[in-house]
Enzyme design. Sequence first.
Site, PDB file in Angstrom:
ATOM      1  N   GLU A  96       0.821  -1.204   0.000  1.00 13.35           N
ATOM      2  CA  GLU A  96       0.000   0.000   0.000  1.00 13.35           C
ATOM      3  C   GLU A  96       0.858   1.258   0.000  1.00 13.35           C
ATOM      4  O   GLU A  96       1.927   1.289   0.612  1.00 13.35           O
ATOM      5  CB  GLU A  96      -0.875   0.017   1.248  1.00 13.35           C
ATOM      6  CG  GLU A  96      -1.968  -1.015   1.178  1.00 13.35           C
ATOM      7  CD  GLU A  96      -2.747  -1.100   2.456  1.00 13.35           C
ATOM      8  OE1 GLU A  96      -3.923  -1.463   2.393  1.00 13.35           O
ATOM      9  OE2 GLU A  96      -2.169  -0.800   3.513  1.00 13.35           O
ATOM     10  N   CYS A 337      -6.909  -2.413   5.777  1.00 11.03           N
ATOM     11  CA  CYS A 337      -5.562  -2.705   6.244  1.00 11.03           C
ATOM     12  C   CYS A 337      -5.403  -2.221   7.669  1.00 11.03           C
ATOM     13  O   CYS A 337      -4.548  -2.693   8.402  1.00 11.03           O
ATOM     14  CB  CYS A 337      -4.526  -2.063   5.350  1.00 11.03           C
ATOM     15  SG  CYS A 337      -4.186  -0.383   5.786  1.00 11.03           S
TER      16      CYS A 337
END
Length: 353
Positions: A96, A337
């Site tokens: 990410e 996440c």
Amino acid sequence: MQLSTTRRDIRSLSADDLLELTAKLGQPKFRAKQLDEWIHAKNATSFDEMTNLPKAFREQLAERFGFAVPEELTKQVSRDGSRKYLLQFKDGVSVETVGMPTRNKLAVCISTQAGCAMGCAFCATGMNGLIRSLTAREMVDQVLHVAADFNERVTSVVFMGQGEPLANFDETLAALRMLNAPDGLNIGARHLTVSTCGIIPGIKRFAELDEQFTLAVSLHSAVQSTRNQLMPGVKKFTLLRLHEALQAYTEKTGRRPSYEYAMIDGVNDTNPEMQALIDFCQGTLCHVNLIQLNDIPGSPLKPSPLEKVEALQRRLTMHGVEATIRNSRGGDIDAACGQLKQRFTVPKGGAGA
Ligand code: SAH
Ligand code: SF4
């Protein structure tokens, strides 16, 4: 597009390799230098950009080489303008990255590893262990991806995405230097921040660097037993030694590290915990960033109420310790996440650095 990922990445060639290649393709020597500049200084990600190279030469190169830039799997755009990306490298591993614009600035948060071996109890990344470390090129590619998506110059980078940068020291340092290079992205060293869970040998090496890169330390508790539970991966680097290493760091560099403190209900927001944090910080050069823990679905750890965060800030300030409460950016985009969004934080009510 597909081809560029299967052909060898021209950026993996050294200056000598480029000389050899240029000769083989019947081009004069100075073309190798131009190519090298495009690849290693100007961070080109296509042959089309290399406008001072003859078109025929560019075509020859494109037949043989590509640019293994990461592929964007998903992009989420927040109401506050921040964008979170899932970027996949050519071996299928993805990480990410976040881009966060504020007025005329663009901050980027990058990952240094896919996954993380440190196993912090409150961190979504740590839950599945380490997949692999990233190369410096893969770190810089995250920054280039965000710059291209916003079509803006990146003004700061925080190494606060997935992974522990100091457990991947050499590649992290190479990435810092590539981002800092004056003929490249030219991002000032002070605007490049590395966040660590407290790997002491890494902090010592970091202190020895000539550049003025910024250091952030994830503290989260100044009580050894609490910290051991929250951050088992750094148990052996005790708070006492961490304190010493940070003192040495500030003495050597004259720079002020920041401490990250994510407040967890009933865990590190009690009176003794607050007092221990004050004791850890008082009289030292530091800046404390307080944040409410980001809720991770399924985790028993919950964020402290805001009043507690404000109370801790007041107490720290009263004792002469600078402390800022940070708000999450991108709070409305997928927090699956549970990890990245809190890093893109700005001082409460402010615009952030
Ligand atoms: N491994 C490095 C950098 C990546 S983590 C480090 O630990 O510092 C970036 C920051 O996010 C760290 O301060 C980390 O402690 C914090 N963090 C991780 N999970 C969090 C959560 N659920 N809520 C708030 N902060 C979190
Ligand atoms: Fe790794 Fe940092 Fe997450 Fe801890 S907080 S598991 S060190 S990424």
